[in-house]
Design a protein around this motif. Structure first.
Motif, PDB file in Angstrom:
ATOM      1  N   ASP A 122       0.834  -1.217   0.000  1.00  0.00           N
ATOM      2  CA  ASP A 122       0.000   0.000   0.000  1.00  0.00           C
ATOM      3  C   ASP A 122       0.859   1.254   0.000  1.00  0.00           C
ATOM      4  O   ASP A 122       0.397   2.320   0.392  1.00  0.00           O
ATOM      5  CB  ASP A 122      -0.888   0.031   1.251  1.00  0.00           C
ATOM      6  CG  ASP A 122      -1.804  -1.156   1.323  1.00  0.00           C
ATOM      7  OD1 ASP A 122      -2.402  -1.476   0.288  1.00  0.00           O
ATOM      8  OD2 ASP A 122      -1.909  -1.766   2.396  1.00  0.00           O
ATOM      9  N   MET A 140      -8.768   4.263  -1.045  1.00  0.00           N
ATOM     10  CA  MET A 140      -9.038   3.500   0.186  1.00  0.00           C
ATOM     11  C   MET A 140     -10.250   2.592  -0.017  1.00  0.00           C
ATOM     12  O   MET A 140     -10.284   1.466   0.444  1.00  0.00           O
ATOM     13  CB  MET A 140      -9.319   4.441   1.360  1.00  0.00           C
ATOM     14  CG  MET A 140      -8.155   5.281   1.754  1.00  0.00           C
ATOM     15  SD  MET A 140      -6.962   4.414   2.742  1.00  0.00           S
ATOM     16  CE  MET A 140      -7.635   4.656   4.336  1.00  0.00           C
ATOM     17  N   LEU A 161      -0.528   4.489  -1.211  1.00  0.00           N
ATOM     18  CA  LEU A 161      -1.486   5.177  -0.325  1.00  0.00           C
ATOM     19  C   LEU A 161      -0.729   5.953   0.756  1.00  0.00           C
ATOM     20  O   LEU A 161      -1.108   7.068   1.116  1.00  0.00           O
ATOM     21  CB  LEU A 161      -2.410   4.159   0.356  1.00  0.00           C
ATOM     22  CG  LEU A 161      -3.364   3.393  -0.539  1.00  0.00           C
ATOM     23  CD1 LEU A 161      -4.187   2.416   0.273  1.00  0.00           C
ATOM     24  CD2 LEU A 161      -4.296   4.353  -1.267  1.00  0.00           C
TER      25      LEU A 161
END
Ligand code: SF4
Ligand code: SF4
Length: 472
Positions: A82, A355, A85
């Motif tokens: 991730d 998300m 992110l």
């Protein structure tokens, strides 16, 4: 401002001419803003200390496990997969701080920064409690070692050490996770010597910062403080001295009873130096905005108290922009602020979207390096792959299996066809994909593979399938 008046910018207030440290003994602050800051600090301290011990869906609320590359932000677990992110979150943080700084200066430093909160609201208050206010502290510092000085110094340093040790434990809970920290404490230090050594090193660093380095963190070490020069402009609201009012035509002047200051052209500043005495970074705010100023508001409170005593209007030092002081201009939403706000909204939208698209189970299927294809009986082409399934949740994903969505074919796992992926764990293995050559359209074919848990599709992924060129 003439060059002579401006030469205070050539040196740091806390360094003497001979290069030695000029120790700051700030006066104990008091006033309305100091009271508000105390309440804010209680909330933030509770947040900072409790965050690693709060769990959401079994995930630690905040965790920054750099060693194992596992991060939890507001209960959401982030893994190296991730990283995009994480990068967007960091950029949003930076843009948010830039936007806030352009509009409201270093409000973050004065009200929210952990360094200021611990220094001014914990360590400094203990110092005031043990050593007394500014005058008593200066006297104690200058006096020879005596029973009183030894008692006060020992008590203060011991309490500072204990608090530094507690902060180090909380810091470790952020780093390795609170469950593991509690486990280590229960096992005892002899079972985890290396962790104990790290804990003592952290304690020493915190002790050094809060007992000795202090305001130097903000003045010479903090990169955010250094950015002020490029972020602030005349429209930024900062803790500012109203030099128009304070200096008037004939400058600041000591207070004399029954004197009509207005007629004499004296400014409202009575040159009492209380704003300087109370400053924890040892500067004179009347010289203008300086990089040492952490916007702690102590000088606002102090000057307001003086103004009240001499019956002059409060707010000689206040939150104001340079344009408000010189041109009487109120706060404006400038094009620069609009630009930062637009970027912030777009980035936040992208992050929220990502998300929502993020799966709890991350699947990666890659062809085994160095392997091409195998031609089997019945016109079947076979490729071998490795798979990695990362379960980002705190619950096991049960009865997992793969199915080829397109083109039609068969997936065979080397071991069990159905398996469980344990919480926050990685499952990996090898699988074969077999496809009838008639269903292939060339030597490189894109596959769409479904990952199922108990017959429910939970993730789709892609892979590249190789076949002989003749099947084009
Ligand atoms: S506290 Fe106010 S009046 Fe006193 S020196 Fe500072 S600015 Fe002037
Ligand atoms: S100048 Fe005022 S606001 Fe700035 S650090 Fe000193 S006391 Fe705090």
């Amino acid at each position: 401002m003439s060059q002579d008046q401006d030469n205070f910018r050539d040196s740091i207030g806390t360094i003497k001419e001979d290069g030695k440290r000029a120790w700051v003994f700030p006066k104990k602050p008091s006033g309305k803003l100091y009271e508000y800051r105390k309440y804010v600090s209680y909330v933030l301290l509770a947040f900072l200390i409790l965050s690693p011990f709060i769990k959401i869906n079994g995930n630690q609320f905040l965790m920054f496990n750099v060693l194992e590359r596992r991060f939890n932000i507001f209960g959401f677990p982030f893994y190296p997969q991730d990283f995009h992110l994480f990068v967007i979150s960091m950029i949003i943080g930076v843009v948010f701080i830039a936007l806030f700084t352009v509009a409201f200066g270093r409000i973050f430093c004065g009200w929210m920064c952990p360094q200021t909160i611990f220094m001014e609201m914990v360590f400094r208050r203990i110092e005031f409690w043990i050593d007394g206010d500014r005058g008593a502290q200066i006297r104690l510092d200058r006096q020879e070692w005596s029973a009183e000085k030894i008692r006060k110094r020992t008590l203060k340093w011991f309490i500072f050490f204990i608090i530094s040790f507690i902060i180090a434990n909380v810091f470790l809970a952020y780093l390795i996770g609170s469950d593991r920290l509690i486990q280590y404490i229960t096992d005892g230090p002899t079972q985890h010597v290396s962790t104990m050594v790290s804990l003592l090193i952290f304690t020493a660093v915190f002790y050094f910062v809060f007992a000795w380095f202090r305001e130097q963190v903000c003045i010479i070490a903090c990169p955010y403080g250094r950015m002020q020069g490029v972020l602030l402009d005349n429209k930024s609201i900062v803790v500012a001295y109203d030099h128009k009012r304070g200096e008037a035509e004939n400058g600041r002047k000591k207070w004399r009873k029954n004197e009509n200051r207005e007629e004499l052209g004296h400014g409202d500043c009575i040159d009492c130096f209380q704003c300087v005495n109370v400053c924890p970074t040892g500067i004179d705010i009347r010289n203008g905005t300086q990089l040492e100023c952490v916007n702690c508001t102590a000088c606002i409170d102090e000057c307001d108290t003086i103004m009240e005593k001499v019956n002059l209007p409060k707010g000689l030092i206040r939150y104001a922009s340079e344009d408000e002081i010189t041109k009487k201009e109120k706060f404006k939403f400038t094009p620069r602020l609009k630009g930062y706000t637009a970027v912030l909204i777009i980035l936040t939208g992208v992050l929220v979207g990502m998300m929502f698209l993020r799966n709890d189970l991350e699947a990666n299927i890659l062809r085994l390096p160095g392997q091409l294809y195998e031609h089997k009986e019945g016109n079947i082409i076979s490729n071998v792959f490795t798979y990695k399934l990362l379960n980002k949740t705190t619950k096991a994903v049960e009865d997992v299996h793969f199915e080829l969505i397109s083109p039609k074919g068969e997936i065979k796992l080397v071991r069990n066809d159905n398996f469980d992926v344990q919480p926050e764990a990685l499952a990996e293995g090898t699988l074969f994909i077999e496809i009838n050559a008639a269903a292939l359209s060339g030597d490189k074919n894109n596959l769409k593979i479904g990952v199922y848990s108990k017959d429910k599709l939970i993730e789709t992924t892609t892979a590249r399938f190789l076949a002989p060129r003749s099947y084009k």
